[in-house]
Structure formats: structure tokens, C-alpha cells
Design an enzyme around this catalytic site. Structure first.
Site, short mmCIF file in Angstrom:
data_model
loop_
_atom_site.label_atom_id
_atom_site.label_comp_id
_atom_site.label_asym_id
_atom_site.label_seq_id
_atom_site.Cartn_x
_atom_site.Cartn_y
_atom_site.Cartn_z
N CYS A 49 -49.28 55.66 10.05
CA CYS A 49 -47.57 55.73 10.19
C CYS A 49 -46.94 56.79 9.99
O CYS A 49 -46.03 56.48 11.15
CB CYS A 49 -47.24 55.28 8.66
SG CYS A 49 -49.08 54.55 7.47
N ASP A 50 -47.40 57.65 9.78
CA ASP A 50 -46.49 59.16 9.98
C ASP A 50 -47.19 60.22 11.07
O ASP A 50 -46.20 61.48 11.26
CB ASP A 50 -46.54 60.08 9.15
CG ASP A 50 -46.29 58.88 8.06
OD1 ASP A 50 -45.06 58.36 8.10
OD2 ASP A 50 -46.40 58.74 6.29
N CYS A 90 -50.88 58.81 5.31
CA CYS A 90 -51.27 57.45 6.65
C CYS A 90 -51.19 58.15 8.28
O CYS A 90 -50.01 58.30 8.35
CB CYS A 90 -50.49 56.53 6.23
SG CYS A 90 -50.53 55.11 7.42
#
Ligand code: NAP
Length: 304
Positions: free
Chosen positions: A135-136, A132
């Protein structure tokens, strides 16, 4: 005993909740993650949901959720481990030991990221291996990253990362991308994305975290120094709890048409977990509505 238990709080489950409230059914939504809204939360931008052009995926999920909440939907956080026949209905059991008796089930558990299945992947998960970018992605600011895959997700992830990473390698096993033409055009026009075609990853290398990726391109091996690897090679259905209960396709999707009716009486499959041609937010939301229509029909035909 509930009229229905909705398993999953992505667009399909939340849409089912809205329709279930409108139908005045007695139900509960079981969500695996507290406040979760499914895969949509990982999308930076969604351009193809009617009326919400350019919406951030996380915010879109929050809107869906607050709609269901505003109508009074009750949520329970837990992981469903078993669905078993109980009298004329079902018992839905969770890993914490809680169980719910229900006349019907709307199974909207979605799908999870497919793993790359290569050496180093499990070892460095959370230490440079991710699925993701939203997200990261911040972890590879100013550094090099690799995205694996050739579909909409992979190209979307590469474009997202290109804004902060110094360089993005987009590694795809064939000589042509599967992603839609607009994404392909955007990728080809982005200077710091390098497409590496006819290549597969074979090992993620590092000491304490990811430091490099070994790939096989056209039969020869090479090592690319990178800081992060993002797997984007599709999804696998979260259908385990229905194994042996409802008929699954060879790929593990729950076999059901647009009416969401499965081979198990009173169990309805909605969203990405069911067999369908197009897995999108809008088709998941549509399934939520159809599944509740089928639940209502089932309940009235069975005298409930
Ligand atoms: P996908 O369309 O199934 O693409 C998966 C990609 O990974 C394919 O390019 C495939 O290669 C590759 N792949 C699969 N297994 C592999 C392996 N073992 N090793 C290396 N590569 C592998 O998956 P997705 O991109 O996650 O999209 C899933 C669905 O969501 C699609 O229907 C997509 O349209 C939709 N989606 C839509 C949007 C949007 O509309 N904005 C965004 C994201 C996703 P091949 O091409 O060779 O098969």
C-alpha cells in the site's frame, strides 16, 4: 430473519458466501470496508494457493469477491459492534445503528496488524509509519526504510521494498528469522537489505514525519535515519464482538476446531480469527466451506 449473517469479506467470509449460496441459505455478508477482501489485498504475490501460482494478492481477493458476487451475494458495509442473543437466534448490531436478526452467525472478521507499541508510532501513523508495503511502499522510493519483524510478512515486505527503496533495514528481535527458508534465502541474496538482528525498535523520531528510528541492538542504543517504518510483527484477532459471547483463547482467538463450531450455540468462527495451527489463504477458504456445512447441520438439527 436470516439463516446466517457472515461477518467479514476476506477469503473465509467470501468462501462461506459461495457455499451459503450453493446451500440456498438466506444470508448477508457484512464487510467493514466497502469492496474489501481482507489482509490478502496487501500481499504483493501469493505462491502457495493451489491453482493460482504467483497471483497478486489484491487481484486474488477480487477474484474471490467476484465469485461470491456472481452467485448473487448481498453485501452490507459496516462495523459490527455487538452480537446479542435474540430469541432462538442472534441480533447483529452495527455502529451505524443497523441490526440484522439471524438464526446463526459465521464470524470471519480476521485479524489486524499488531502495533509496535513504541513512542512515535501513533503520532506518525500515515506519516511514514505503515503496516503494508504494497500500500505505502511507493513513498520510500529511492530512500531508506525499516521493516520490523522476522516472520513471512516481514521478509516479504522487505523484499518488496528492496525493489524501489535505496536501502531496507530488516530489524528482528532474535538472532534467527522465523520466516520460511525460501524467503530467508531471497533476503540474504538481496544486496540492499541489511538484517539487524537481536534488535528492537524503541522510538520513531521526526518533526512532521518519520525521519529516524531509534533501536536497541544487543543492549546498546543507536539511531538509524530512515524515511519509512513498516511494522510486520504479526497480527491480533478481531474478536472483540464475541468477547463474553464465545470462549476466546488467552491470545484472543475464538476457540473452534476445523468444523468452526464455537462455545456459543449457532455461532461459527472461520479464518484467521479462530484458533488454528496454520493461518493461510487456503486454510481460511477451507474454513468458509466448513463453517457453512456446520451452519446447515445446525439449522437442520434445530428444525429450521
Ligand atoms: P508471525 O509469523 O507471527 O511473525 C511475527 C514476527 O514478529 C516474529 O518474527 C516475531 O518474533 C516478531 N515479533 C512479534 N512481536 C514482536 C514485538 N513485540 N517486537 C518485535 N518483534 C516482534 O507473523 P506474520 O509474519 O505476519 O505471519 C502470520 C501468518 O501468516 C503466519 O502463519 C505466516 O506463515 C502467514 N504468512 C504467510 C505468507 C505466505 O505464505 N506467503 C505471507 C505472510 C504471512 P519471534 O520470531 O521472535 O517470535
Amino acid at each position: 430473519m436470516y439463516d446466517t449473517v457472515i461477518i467479514g469479506s476476506g477469503p473465509a467470509g467470501l468462501s462461506a458466501a459461495v457455499y451459503a449460496k450453493r446451500a440456498e441459505l438466506d444470508f448477508i455478508v457484512i464487510e467493514r470496508l466497502y469492496g474489501g477482501t481482507g489482509q490478502i489485498a496487501e500481499s504483493e504475490r501469493v505462491d502457495n494457493y493451489l491453482g493460482l501460482y504467483g497471483e497478486n494478492g489484491f487481484e486474488m481477493g477480487e477474484k474471490f469477491r467476484s465469485h461470491a458476487k456472481a452467485l448473487g451475494t448481498e453485501f452490507y458495509e459496516g462495523d459490527v459492534t455487538e452480537i446479542s442473543s435474540e430469541g432462538s437466534g442472534y441480533k447483529v448490531t452495527l455502529s451505524d445503528g443497523t441490526s440484522f436478526d439471524t438464526k446463526t452467525v459465521v464470524y470471519a472478521a480476521g485479524a489486524s496488524h499488531r502495533r509496535l507499541d513504541i513512542k512515535g508510532e501513533a503520532e506518525f501513523h500515515g506519516k511514514g509509519v505503515s503496516y503494508c508495503a504494497v500500500c505505502d511502499g511507493a513513498f520510500c522510493k529511492g530512500k531508506a526504510a525499516a521493516v520490523i519483524g522476522g516472520g513471512d510478512s516481514a521478509l516479504g515486505e522487505a523484499l518488496y521494498l528492496s525493489k524501489t527503496a535505496e536501502k531496507v533495514y530488516l530489524i528482528h528481535r532474535r538472532d534467527a528469522f522465523r520466516a520460511n527458508k525460501l524467503l530467508q534465502k531471497q533476503v540474504s541474496e538481496t544486496e540492499n537489505i541489511e538484517a539487524i538482528l537481536n534488535a528492537v525498535p524503541i522510538e520513531i523520531i521526526g518533526e512532521k514525519r518519520v525521519e529516524a528510528l531509534r533501536i536497541n541492538r544487543n543492549g546498546s542504543e543507536e539511531t538509524i535515519p530512515i524515511h519509512n517504518v513498516f511494522g510486520a510483527i504479526g497480527t491480533v484477532p478481531n474478536s472483540k464482538a464475541l468477547n463474553g459471547i464465545a470462549e476466546l483463547s488467552p491470545e484472543g482467538y475464538v476457540i473452534a476446531n476445523e468444523d468452526c463450531v464455537t462455545s456459543a450455540k449457532g455461532i461459527f468462527a472461520a479464518g484467521d480469527v479462530r484458533t488454528k495451527a496454520l493461518r493461510q489463504v487456503i486454510t481460511a477458504a477451507s474454513d468458509g466451506a466448513n463453517s457453512i456445512f456446520s451452519v446447515q447441520r445446525f439449522l437442520s438439527e434445530n428444525g429450521s
